[in-house]
Design a protein around this motif. Structure first.
Motif, PDB file in Angstrom:
ATOM      1  N   GLN B 123       0.825  -1.213   0.000  1.00 11.14           N
ATOM      2  CA  GLN B 123       0.000   0.000   0.000  1.00 11.14           C
ATOM      3  C   GLN B 123       0.857   1.259   0.000  1.00 11.14           C
ATOM      4  O   GLN B 123       0.581   2.211  -0.728  1.00 11.14           O
ATOM      5  CB  GLN B 123      -0.917   0.010   1.231  1.00 11.14           C
ATOM      6  N   THR B 127       1.174   3.775  -3.168  1.00  6.62           N
ATOM      7  CA  THR B 127       0.834   5.189  -3.005  1.00  6.62           C
ATOM      8  C   THR B 127       1.997   6.054  -3.495  1.00  6.62           C
ATOM      9  O   THR B 127       1.801   7.012  -4.258  1.00  6.62           O
ATOM     10  CB  THR B 127       0.537   5.495  -1.516  1.00  6.62           C
ATOM     11  N   LEU B 130       2.015   6.124  -7.225  1.00  3.82           N
ATOM     12  CA  LEU B 130       1.029   7.056  -7.789  1.00  3.82           C
ATOM     13  C   LEU B 130       1.502   8.501  -7.638  1.00  3.82           C
ATOM     14  O   LEU B 130       1.345   9.320  -8.534  1.00  3.82           O
ATOM     15  CB  LEU B 130      -0.325   6.879  -7.084  1.00  3.82           C
ATOM     16  N   GLU B 177      -5.351  -8.521  -7.659  1.00  5.02           N
ATOM     17  CA  GLU B 177      -5.988  -7.452  -6.892  1.00  5.02           C
ATOM     18  C   GLU B 177      -6.730  -8.012  -5.681  1.00  5.02           C
ATOM     19  O   GLU B 177      -6.733  -7.412  -4.616  1.00  5.02           O
ATOM     20  CB  GLU B 177      -6.942  -6.666  -7.811  1.00  5.02           C
ATOM     21  N   TYR B 195      -5.433  -2.019  -1.840  1.00  5.92           N
ATOM     22  CA  TYR B 195      -5.459  -0.762  -2.587  1.00  5.92           C
ATOM     23  C   TYR B 195      -4.616   0.300  -1.916  1.00  5.92           C
ATOM     24  O   TYR B 195      -4.439   0.241  -0.702  1.00  5.92           O
ATOM     25  CB  TYR B 195      -6.910  -0.263  -2.707  1.00  5.92           C
ATOM     26  N   PRO B 196      -4.150   1.308  -2.694  1.00  8.07           N
ATOM     27  CA  PRO B 196      -4.408   1.489  -4.123  1.00  8.07           C
ATOM     28  C   PRO B 196      -3.531   0.569  -4.964  1.00  8.07           C
ATOM     29  O   PRO B 196      -2.540   0.044  -4.477  1.00  8.07           O
ATOM     30  CB  PRO B 196      -4.004   2.946  -4.355  1.00  8.07           C
ATOM     31  N   ARG B 197      -3.916   0.377  -6.205  1.00 10.18           N
ATOM     32  CA  ARG B 197      -3.052  -0.320  -7.147  1.00 10.18           C
ATOM     33  C   ARG B 197      -2.026   0.691  -7.652  1.00 10.18           C
ATOM     34  O   ARG B 197      -2.296   1.888  -7.686  1.00 10.18           O
ATOM     35  CB  ARG B 197      -3.864  -0.893  -8.321  1.00 10.18           C
ATOM     36  N   PRO B 198      -0.844   0.239  -8.005  1.00 11.45           N
ATOM     37  CA  PRO B 198       0.207   1.206  -8.373  1.00 11.45           C
ATOM     38  C   PRO B 198      -0.006   1.830  -9.752  1.00 11.45           C
ATOM     39  O   PRO B 198      -0.893   1.423 -10.493  1.00 11.45           O
ATOM     40  CB  PRO B 198       1.467   0.339  -8.369  1.00 11.45           C
ATOM     41  N   PHE B 199       0.817   2.795 -10.040  1.00  7.40           N
ATOM     42  CA  PHE B 199       0.819   3.450 -11.354  1.00  7.40           C
ATOM     43  C   PHE B 199       1.443   2.523 -12.394  1.00  7.40           C
ATOM     44  O   PHE B 199       0.911   2.348 -13.483  1.00  7.40           O
ATOM     45  CB  PHE B 199       1.629   4.746 -11.239  1.00  7.40           C
ATOM     46  N   GLN B 200       2.585   1.942 -12.041  1.00 13.22           N
ATOM     47  CA  GLN B 200       3.228   0.980 -12.931  1.00 13.22           C
ATOM     48  C   GLN B 200       2.389  -0.300 -12.985  1.00 13.22           C
ATOM     49  O   GLN B 200       1.727  -0.644 -12.010  1.00 13.22           O
ATOM     50  CB  GLN B 200       4.630   0.617 -12.418  1.00 13.22           C
ATOM     51  N   GLU B 201       2.474  -0.982 -14.099  1.00 10.79           N
ATOM     52  CA  GLU B 201       1.713  -2.222 -14.201  1.00 10.79           C
ATOM     53  C   GLU B 201       2.134  -3.192 -13.109  1.00 10.79           C
ATOM     54  O   GLU B 201       1.306  -3.899 -12.543  1.00 10.79           O
ATOM     55  CB  GLU B 201       1.943  -2.871 -15.561  1.00 10.79           C
TER      56      GLU B 201
END
Lengths: 376, 376
Positions: B123, B127, B130, B177, B195-201
């Motif tokens: 997490q 974060t 992101l 997820e 969550y959150p899911r990251p920006f990178q795949e």
């Protein structure tokens, strides 16, 4: 100026501390994604929670920066563990905000302490405190959303016991550097140090409560400032809580401490505009949460009642919001008002406009009025 | 340019990724305080880990900002739980740094995963990812310092089992997820979202190892890039580890993955200056840690041997450090070199000068040399 002895000394400055709290931070697009559209590209393209927003998209740190420029006193971030609400690590988000701001105080709103480890919470907020030159605060709560309990292996049957134990440990860590402690819900500590120590002499810890008298008495017993969430119903109904808190503080032999009121807030240029713009987002969010919690559906009629003169929602024109804050101040004599701005499905530019009006039109009048009241 | 498919694709760019890692971040003054002087005012007065350093004091984020300006690729922060080493929450510190930088990748070095909760770690770094537009990395290790084990209620007898289990869970969270999982050292998860899911795949996860062959094989088995800490002895001695990793990757049916080398680094204008300036801090730190771990005292003679041509320390003039990096590159063919800069008692301006020389004198030559080697 640095408030070295804890923010509650603001009380004697005879002013109402005004805060913005982003209770439901959410990335644009993530709501849609959570609903199953799985439009990852859109989510990625609309993430702009960073320092150099190259598009017009407004971001949480931009909101915080503007809140500071407008002279608001505190900025808060909620903690959630859901696909639609993004901030599961408030200290990490607040640390980014600390770099965009210089004066505004930074708080969690709330830290779900019951399902966290007080050692880690202290370490994170202490680090934030160092990175922000003493602007960090923890607002600790039992949690209104309950996703974090199963996620971190806690049983909701221990809801209150968990909070009590973890709060006690957090306060112990706050006042002692080397901790010897034994409890039920976390490994024991045997003269172990918790680092880093914060910048402030004592990291402020507020207790956030919903409507439980026991929670109010606990805050008084532990000599902690109280943040009351008034998110529905009538502020009038909270007079007994405020009285109970003040009476209990006195009975426990403590000096008066500040009280904060946290309420959903949305300000637009006119009353009609405020309700028309806010209602769809309010309805969407409350229907969703209501479905999870077995509440009856929210109706526009009920909503409007809550927006009216004596209701809990601060949704309206700047003048209406001024009137309601002053009305609540007469009722409750609180020391802090925290405008809870739900970002969920609300476009960021609407949240920004709301903050603009709060800082530029509402705050100056409130400060003037309260100063003059306190003079008389 | 955003590296969307994970930083290890840099491998095919045929360049050596150059990083600065602040392994022992420490506030000026806190060392003295830990020793019992309890000079709190001095500690407070010298805290400048913030955005608008109004004094001449250099701060961790200023170091990171300069590292980026100099074209270095990665900036890392270690995790410790001691009064003399300040960063117990790397993601909170890196989040502040993310706001001062735009391109440089941000990594823990290391995250002591064995004593943490993979859900919280994910997490926090998600974060950070992101907030930094996809620049976060986790370097996971079993931990060299062991203070965190008793602090979070873990038994050192489970040292390896803890790491294996927590790493598996972290990787599961990274790729799914909704998690269903059961283990020994953390509450089970039943189809719960993180969550959150990251920006990178895929949030990059590196495995940091000291000298254990089992750790190397584990990294290969799990198809993860390897960061080898060479903090003493001779780099030559690590050739078998690198061979083992490459051979194991092949045996497990995986493609080649990058290898990073992390080594203590201190660069000054001349060779003599480098050793004379660095030695007192090195001695102070290693004597202290040595006393805790029962090592014999460090001598200047041993130190100089490690600084010599084939030793593990990158302490010297820019040319000496260039020679050693290229020597190691010939030996190990690694993909990343991480200069570990211990801040412990070292004045920040010395660390800054070291980073300056690394970025301006060492990095350009290394890049040119390696590019030309790879062309031939």
């Amino acid at each position: 100026m640095l408030i070295r002895k804890g923010v509650w000394q603001m009380r004697w400055a005879q002013r109402l501390v005004l805060a913005c709290v982003i209770v439901w931070p959410c990335l644009p697009g993530s709501m849609a994604r959570a609903e199953g559209s799985d439009d990852r590209q859109q989510l990625l393209a609309s993430v702009h929670v960073h320092s150099t927003a190259s598009t017009g998209e407004l971001t949480i740190d931009a909101l915080a920066e503007r809140a500071e420029q407008l002279g608001l006193d505190v900025f808060g971030i909620g903690e959630h563990h859901r696909p639609d609400l993004i901030a599961s690590s408030p200290a990490v988000v607040l640390s980014a905000i600390a770099q965009r701001t210089n004066k505004i105080r930074l708080t969690s709103a709330v830290t779900v302490l019951s399902s966290d480890d007080p050692v880690r919470v202290f370490q994170q907020f202490s680090t934030l405190d160092l990175l922000s030159n003493g602007r960090a605060e923890i607002m600790a709560g039992r949690g209104s959303f309950i996703e974090s309990f199963p996620l971190f292996g806690y049983d909701l049957h221990d809801y209150d016991e968990l909070f009590e134990e973890k709060l006690q440990l957090l306060l112990k860590i706050r006042s002692e550097e080397n901790i010897t402690w034994r409890g039920k819900h976390r490994a024991a500590l045997n003269n172990q140090g918790v680092y880093p120590r914060p910048f402030q002499e004592k990291l402020p810890v507020w207790i956030a409560v919903g409507g439980s008298p026991n929670s109010v008495i606990r805050a008084a017993r532990l000599n902690l400032p109280l943040a009351i969430a008034i998110i529905g119903g009538m502020p009038q109904g909270f007079v007994p809580f405020v009285d109970l808190y003040r009476k209990s503080l006195n009975e426990f032999g403590h000096d008066p401490l500040p009280i904060g009121i946290n309420s959903p807030t949305y300000i637009a240029d006119t009353s009609q505009q405020a309700q028309d713009e806010h209602w769809p987002h309010y309805e969407a969010l409350f229907s969703k949460i209501g479905k999870e919690r077995g509440w009856p559906p929210t109706t526009r009629h009920q909503y409007e009642a809550q927006c009216s003169e004596k209701g809990a929602l601060l949704v309206g024109s700047p003048q209406q919001v001024i009137d309601k804050i002053l009305y609540e101040y007469e009722l409750l004599g609180h020391d802090r008002f925290l405008a809870q701005i739900s970002m969920s499905s609300l476009p960021h530019e609407k949240a920004m406009h709301s903050i603009e009006l709060f800082g530029s039109k509402v705050a100056p009048v409130i400060r003037r009025e309260i100063e003059s009241k306190n003079k008389n």
